[in-house]
Design a protein around this motif. Structure first.
Motif, short mmCIF file in Angstrom:
data_model
loop_
_atom_site.label_atom_id
_atom_site.label_comp_id
_atom_site.label_asym_id
_atom_site.label_seq_id
_atom_site.Cartn_x
_atom_site.Cartn_y
_atom_site.Cartn_z
N PHE A 77 38.47 38.25 36.48
CA PHE A 77 37.88 38.77 37.71
C PHE A 77 36.99 39.96 37.36
O PHE A 77 37.29 40.71 36.44
N GLN A 78 35.94 40.12 38.14
CA GLN A 78 35.17 41.36 38.10
C GLN A 78 35.71 42.22 39.22
O GLN A 78 35.82 41.76 40.36
N LYS A 79 36.06 43.44 38.90
CA LYS A 79 36.61 44.36 39.91
C LYS A 79 35.56 45.42 40.21
O LYS A 79 35.09 46.12 39.31
N LEU A 80 35.18 45.50 41.48
CA LEU A 80 34.30 46.56 41.95
C LEU A 80 35.18 47.59 42.62
O LEU A 80 35.90 47.27 43.57
N GLU A 81 35.13 48.81 42.11
CA GLU A 81 35.99 49.87 42.65
C GLU A 81 35.12 51.02 43.11
O GLU A 81 34.29 51.53 42.36
N LEU A 82 35.31 51.41 44.36
CA LEU A 82 34.60 52.54 44.94
C LEU A 82 35.61 53.57 45.42
O LEU A 82 36.70 53.21 45.88
N GLU A 83 35.25 54.82 45.32
CA GLU A 83 36.08 55.88 45.89
C GLU A 83 35.19 56.68 46.83
O GLU A 83 34.20 57.27 46.41
N LEU A 84 35.54 56.65 48.10
CA LEU A 84 34.75 57.31 49.14
C LEU A 84 35.48 58.52 49.68
O LEU A 84 36.71 58.59 49.66
N TYR B 274 42.13 40.73 34.23
CA TYR B 274 42.70 39.40 34.02
C TYR B 274 44.02 39.30 34.77
O TYR B 274 44.66 40.31 35.05
N ASN B 275 44.43 38.07 35.06
CA ASN B 275 45.76 37.90 35.66
C ASN B 275 46.80 38.06 34.56
O ASN B 275 46.48 38.26 33.38
N GLU B 276 48.10 37.97 34.90
CA GLU B 276 49.15 38.24 33.93
C GLU B 276 49.12 37.27 32.75
O GLU B 276 49.40 37.64 31.62
#
Length: 160
Positions: free
Chosen positions: A128-135, A120-122
């Motif tokens: 928002f949906q956050k897609l997080e990848l670590e490569l 969420y914003n402040e």
């Protein structure tokens, strides 16, 4: 008196010297060619991962913003686009596969983690949906984050 049958020619010693010089020059050229070829192959290997990272970043960005739904699966992320197409990014051991209805693409990048979260914003007025990848690229961990806005009409029907 001059001999009328005189023919200008090389001696065997002169021919041997020229052959030795030619062999040395060819050997030096071959050595330089081998070194340059090895450097080109190493450069190509390094650039393959960078090119795959750029293609993955572009296609994921497009999938996030052109999709209606973004859902995690067992070993990947599933996108449903506004026009009804589906896209699946599937994790394998040493690479990532993008499966669409028209084609399949392979990214030779090692995916360490993949997760979707809600943020969420402040003021907590936007979701928002956050897609997080670590490569793992060039033996370094590189994070990729994408944020998809969730609109009011989707919040009513939205299940996490």
């Amino acid at each position: 008196m001059k001999n009328k049958n005189y023919i200008a020619a090389f001696s065997i010693v002169e021919i041997m010297v020229s052959m030795v010089i030619t062999a040395i020059v060819v050997g030096l050229i071959f050595g330089v060619f081998t070194i340059v070829s090895e450097q080109i192959i190493e450069f190509k290997k390094e650039n393959e991962q960078t090119a795959d990272f750029n293609r993955l970043s572009y296609s994921l960005n497009k999938a996030v913003f052109d999709s209606e739904k973004m859902i995690t699966r067992e070993n990947g992320v599933y996108f449903q686009t506004y026009d009804g197409d589906t896209i699946l990014y599937q994790k394998e051991d040493t690479y990532l596969i993008r499966k669409a209805q028209t084609f399949t693409d392979t990214f030779r990048l090692k995916l360490q983690t993949m997760r979707i979260d809600s943020v969420y914003n402040e003021k907590k007025s936007k979701v928002f949906q956050k897609l997080e990848l670590e490569l793992l690229i060039h033996e370094k961990s590189v994070p990729l984050r994408f944020y998809k806005p969730v609109y009011a009409n989707q919040l009513i029907l939205w299940k996490e």
